[in-house]
Scaffold this active site. Sequence first.
Site, short mmCIF file in Angstrom:
data_model
loop_
_atom_site.label_atom_id
_atom_site.label_comp_id
_atom_site.label_asym_id
_atom_site.label_seq_id
_atom_site.Cartn_x
_atom_site.Cartn_y
_atom_site.Cartn_z
N GLY A 110 0.78 -1.22 0.00
CA GLY A 110 0.00 0.00 0.00
C GLY A 110 0.81 1.27 0.00
CB SER A 111 3.66 2.53 -2.03
OG SER A 111 3.16 2.59 -3.35
CG ASN A 112 -0.53 5.04 -4.79
OD1 ASN A 112 -0.12 6.19 -4.95
ND2 ASN A 112 -0.44 4.11 -5.73
NE ARG A 158 -16.69 -10.26 -8.05
CZ ARG A 158 -16.94 -9.70 -9.22
NH1 ARG A 158 -17.15 -10.48 -10.28
NH2 ARG A 158 -16.99 -8.39 -9.35
NE ARG A 163 -10.82 -11.02 -4.40
CZ ARG A 163 -10.75 -12.21 -4.97
NH1 ARG A 163 -9.59 -12.70 -5.37
NH2 ARG A 163 -11.84 -12.91 -5.16
CG LEU A 200 -14.81 -3.44 -5.08
CD1 LEU A 200 -14.71 -1.94 -4.84
CD2 LEU A 200 -15.04 -4.19 -3.77
CG HIS A 242 -4.97 1.88 -14.29
ND1 HIS A 242 -4.99 0.54 -13.97
CD2 HIS A 242 -4.56 1.96 -15.59
CE1 HIS A 242 -4.62 -0.17 -15.04
NE2 HIS A 242 -4.36 0.67 -16.03
CG ASP A 252 -8.28 -0.55 -14.76
OD1 ASP A 252 -8.28 -0.33 -13.53
OD2 ASP A 252 -7.63 -1.46 -15.28
CD GLU A 300 0.98 4.68 -9.35
OE1 GLU A 300 0.51 4.18 -8.31
OE2 GLU A 300 1.49 3.98 -10.25
#
Length: 213
Positions: free
Chosen positions: A11-13, A64, A90, A92, A108, A144, A173
């Site tokens: 989770g760098s963002n 799901r 995942r 959604l 993205h 996306d 980003e």
Amino acid sequence: MKVAIFISSRGSNMQALVKASQEEGFPAEIVTILSNNPDAGGLEFAKAHNIPTKVINHRDYDNRDDFDAAINEYLEGMQIDLICLAGFMRLLTADFVNRWRDSIINIHPSLLPAFKGLHVHERAIESGARFTGCTVHVVRPEMDDGPIIAQAAVPILQKDTPESLAARILEQEHKIYPLALKLMAQRKVKIHGSIARIEGCVESEASLLNPEA
């Protein structure tokens, strides 16, 4: 604005969003970090910054719909206003996305609508394109897809490998995702059909919608 960030790994963002949210006057509060992966490295970062974490492991659910229902129940209990996807691996369901319409954003690593999906950097290099980049967009049920909030262009160098290109894009980003969250929290992003327009944006913010690489 109360924000939940979804992650599946380091989770760098997410870390960039958390750091931005801790700046004085930032208009959004990160109230929880949610992961489908109990071993996600980003969970330790969240705990170190005193942010509540929640693991909802997709493997614990038969389908799901049930997985998304569990997520939705948790988010409603936390009174979440906005979801930020930050490497959440995942898909959604359409029902979940529509329930949270205009309240989920994602980043993205390409200049959408180009190079949707996976193996983005390899495909960008192989295409012969001279520029690629990254995009923050409002999420729609299609992969996306959705109104674009912010983009940053990054040149593809002759010597680039997928790894070197990915590293330079990641730097951008970490700039545009906090900006996009700030604009969303300030209610400056107005959705008009498939277009996101930024209203009441000061010049310094507008220039960062496509920062120099």
